[in-house]
Each structure stands twice: as structure tokens, then as C-alpha cells.
Design a protein around this motif. Structure first.
Motif, PDB file in Angstrom:
ATOM      1  N   MET A   1    -105.946  74.197  -5.653  1.00  0.00           N
ATOM      2  CA  MET A   1    -106.165  73.991  -7.064  1.00  0.00           C
ATOM      3  C   MET A   1    -104.833  74.167  -7.780  1.00  0.00           C
ATOM      4  N   ALA A   2    -104.590  73.342  -8.721  1.00  0.00           N
ATOM      5  CA  ALA A   2    -103.377  73.441  -9.527  1.00  0.00           C
ATOM      6  C   ALA A   2    -103.771  73.792 -10.955  1.00  0.00           C
ATOM      7  N   PHE A   3    -102.895  74.485 -11.634  1.00  0.00           N
ATOM      8  CA  PHE A   3    -103.133  74.790 -13.040  1.00  0.00           C
ATOM      9  C   PHE A   3    -101.796  74.914 -13.745  1.00  0.00           C
ATOM     10  N   SER A   4    -101.843  74.904 -15.047  1.00  0.00           N
ATOM     11  CA  SER A   4    -100.610  75.048 -15.820  1.00  0.00           C
ATOM     12  C   SER A   4    -100.812  76.125 -16.873  1.00  0.00           C
ATOM     13  N   ILE A   5     -99.725  76.734 -17.254  1.00  0.00           N
ATOM     14  CA  ILE A   5     -99.758  77.743 -18.316  1.00  0.00           C
ATOM     15  C   ILE A   5     -98.618  77.449 -19.282  1.00  0.00           C
ATOM     16  N   ARG A   6     -98.790  77.871 -20.499  1.00  0.00           N
ATOM     17  CA  ARG A   6     -97.746  77.693 -21.508  1.00  0.00           C
ATOM     18  C   ARG A   6     -96.977  79.003 -21.624  1.00  0.00           C
ATOM     19  N   LEU A   7     -95.668  78.885 -21.569  1.00  0.00           N
ATOM     20  CA  LEU A   7     -94.793  80.044 -21.703  1.00  0.00           C
ATOM     21  C   LEU A   7     -93.815  79.810 -22.831  1.00  0.00           C
ATOM     22  N   THR A   8     -93.447  80.879 -23.494  1.00  0.00           N
ATOM     23  CA  THR A   8     -92.357  80.767 -24.455  1.00  0.00           C
ATOM     24  C   THR A   8     -91.069  80.570 -23.662  1.00  0.00           C
ATOM     25  N   GLU A   9     -90.029  80.191 -24.331  1.00  0.00           N
ATOM     26  CA  GLU A   9     -88.749  80.004 -23.656  1.00  0.00           C
ATOM     27  C   GLU A   9     -88.288  81.319 -23.024  1.00  0.00           C
ATOM     28  N   GLU A  10     -88.501  82.424 -23.719  1.00  0.00           N
ATOM     29  CA  GLU A  10     -88.118  83.738 -23.192  1.00  0.00           C
ATOM     30  C   GLU A  10     -88.938  84.095 -21.947  1.00  0.00           C
ATOM     31  N   GLU A  11     -90.247  83.827 -21.980  1.00  0.00           N
ATOM     32  CA  GLU A  11     -91.102  84.091 -20.824  1.00  0.00           C
ATOM     33  C   GLU A  11     -90.694  83.226 -19.639  1.00  0.00           C
ATOM     34  N   ARG A  12     -90.373  81.953 -19.897  1.00  0.00           N
ATOM     35  CA  ARG A  12     -89.963  81.051 -18.830  1.00  0.00           C
ATOM     36  C   ARG A  12     -88.668  81.527 -18.184  1.00  0.00           C
ATOM     37  N   LYS A  13     -87.708  81.968 -18.995  1.00  0.00           N
ATOM     38  CA  LYS A  13     -86.446  82.477 -18.451  1.00  0.00           C
ATOM     39  C   LYS A  13     -86.685  83.717 -17.595  1.00  0.00           C
ATOM     40  N   LEU A  14     -87.560  84.592 -18.055  1.00  0.00           N
ATOM     41  CA  LEU A  14     -87.880  85.798 -17.303  1.00  0.00           C
ATOM     42  C   LEU A  14     -88.546  85.451 -15.975  1.00  0.00           C
ATOM     43  N   ALA A  15     -89.496  84.521 -16.011  1.00  0.00           N
ATOM     44  CA  ALA A  15     -90.184  84.106 -14.787  1.00  0.00           C
ATOM     45  C   ALA A  15     -89.200  83.444 -13.823  1.00  0.00           C
ATOM     46  N   ASP A  16     -88.343  82.577 -14.336  1.00  0.00           N
ATOM     47  CA  ASP A  16     -87.323  81.923 -13.494  1.00  0.00           C
ATOM     48  C   ASP A  16     -86.399  82.956 -12.859  1.00  0.00           C
ATOM     49  N   SER A  17     -85.968  83.919 -13.656  1.00  0.00           N
ATOM     50  CA  SER A  17     -85.061  84.958 -13.161  1.00  0.00           C
ATOM     51  C   SER A  17     -85.725  85.796 -12.076  1.00  0.00           C
TER      52      SER A  17
ATOM     53  N   GLY B   1     -93.983  79.250  -9.079  1.00  0.00           N
ATOM     54  CA  GLY B   1     -95.395  79.172  -8.683  1.00  0.00           C
ATOM     55  C   GLY B   1     -95.770  80.264  -7.709  1.00  0.00           C
ATOM     56  N   GLU B   2     -94.897  80.489  -6.718  1.00  0.00           N
ATOM     57  CA  GLU B   2     -95.153  81.556  -5.748  1.00  0.00           C
ATOM     58  C   GLU B   2     -95.149  82.920  -6.424  1.00  0.00           C
ATOM     59  N   ALA B   3     -94.248  83.120  -7.383  1.00  0.00           N
ATOM     60  CA  ALA B   3     -94.169  84.402  -8.092  1.00  0.00           C
ATOM     61  C   ALA B   3     -95.452  84.664  -8.881  1.00  0.00           C
ATOM     62  N   PHE B   4     -95.940  83.634  -9.581  1.00  0.00           N
ATOM     63  CA  PHE B   4     -97.179  83.811 -10.331  1.00  0.00           C
ATOM     64  C   PHE B   4     -98.366  84.036  -9.399  1.00  0.00           C
ATOM     65  N   LYS B   5     -98.402  83.308  -8.297  1.00  0.00           N
ATOM     66  CA  LYS B   5     -99.495  83.478  -7.339  1.00  0.00           C
ATOM     67  C   LYS B   5     -99.489  84.893  -6.766  1.00  0.00           C
ATOM     68  N   ARG B   6     -98.307  85.371  -6.386  1.00  0.00           N
ATOM     69  CA  ARG B   6     -98.201  86.728  -5.838  1.00  0.00           C
ATOM     70  C   ARG B   6     -98.620  87.758  -6.880  1.00  0.00           C
ATOM     71  N   ALA B   7     -98.157  87.592  -8.112  1.00  0.00           N
ATOM     72  CA  ALA B   7     -98.510  88.537  -9.174  1.00  0.00           C
ATOM     73  C   ALA B   7    -100.013  88.552  -9.424  1.00  0.00           C
ATOM     74  N   LEU B   8    -100.618  87.381  -9.441  1.00  0.00           N
ATOM     75  CA  LEU B   8    -102.058  87.285  -9.670  1.00  0.00           C
ATOM     76  C   LEU B   8    -102.836  87.996  -8.576  1.00  0.00           C
ATOM     77  N   PHE B   9    -102.511  87.703  -7.318  1.00  0.00           N
ATOM     78  CA  PHE B   9    -103.273  88.295  -6.231  1.00  0.00           C
ATOM     79  C   PHE B   9    -102.962  89.779  -6.039  1.00  0.00           C
ATOM     80  N   ASP B  10    -101.747  90.204  -6.364  1.00  0.00           N
ATOM     81  CA  ASP B  10    -101.451  91.642  -6.348  1.00  0.00           C
ATOM     82  C   ASP B  10    -102.312  92.364  -7.373  1.00  0.00           C
ATOM     83  N   ARG B  11    -102.455  91.773  -8.549  1.00  0.00           N
ATOM     84  CA  ARG B  11    -103.267  92.385  -9.605  1.00  0.00           C
ATOM     85  C   ARG B  11    -104.740  92.428  -9.202  1.00  0.00           C
ATOM     86  N   ILE B  12    -105.229  91.338  -8.632  1.00  0.00           N
ATOM     87  CA  ILE B  12    -106.622  91.303  -8.169  1.00  0.00           C
ATOM     88  C   ILE B  12    -106.849  92.374  -7.111  1.00  0.00           C
TER      89      ILE B  12
END
Length: 73
Positions: A1-17, A27-38
Motif C-alpha cells: 500500500m502506498a500513501f502520501s503525507i503533507r509536510l512543511t518545508e521544515e518537517e521535510r528537511k528534518l525527515a530528509d536529514s 519512506g523507510e524512515a517513516f515506516k520504521r517510525a510507524l512500526f516502532d510506535r505500534i
């Protein structure tokens, strides 16, 4: 399944970093964060259920040193 989220420019820079720091895609970072939280929330709910059952049954904890003495450790 694919999905998209809206990020502010600051959030995008933080996620990229973060992703770059850990040598993964965003994508892998968000997936890992999601499943770690679950996983954390699941573990917490299992703990709370077990602890409540423990207390409900009148159990009490005791110092680990007592167990060591009983078992000769």
C-alpha cells in the motif's frame, strides 16, 4: 500500500536529514517510525494488562535479593 503525507518545508528537511543520517530512504524512515510506535504501544498495553491482572490477584513484588537467596545465587 502506498500513501502520501503533507509536510512543511521544515518537517521535510528534518525527515530528509534523519533518513540520510541513518542511510535509508524517507519512506523507510517513516515506516520504521510507524512500526516502532505500534510495537511500543502494543508492548505497553500487554504490560498494563498483565500488571493489572497481577495486582487483581493480590500479588506483591519483592526484592530480587530475596529470590537470589532462595535460589542460591
Amino acid at each position: 500500500m502506498a500513501f502520501s503525507i503533507r509536510l512543511t518545508e521544515e518537517e521535510r528537511k528534518l525527515a530528509d536529514s534523519y533518513a540520510k543520517l541513518h542511510s535509508m530512504t524517507v519512506g523507510e524512515a517513516f515506516k520504521r517510525a510507524l512500526f516502532d510506535r505500534i510495537d511500543e504501544e502494543y508492548d505497553r498495553s500487554v504490560y498494563e494488562e498483565a500488571y493489572n491482572e497481577y495486582v487483581k490477584n493480590g500479588k506483591k513484588s519483592r526484592p530480587i535479593a530475596d529470590l537470589w537467596k532462595e535460589t542460591g545465587l
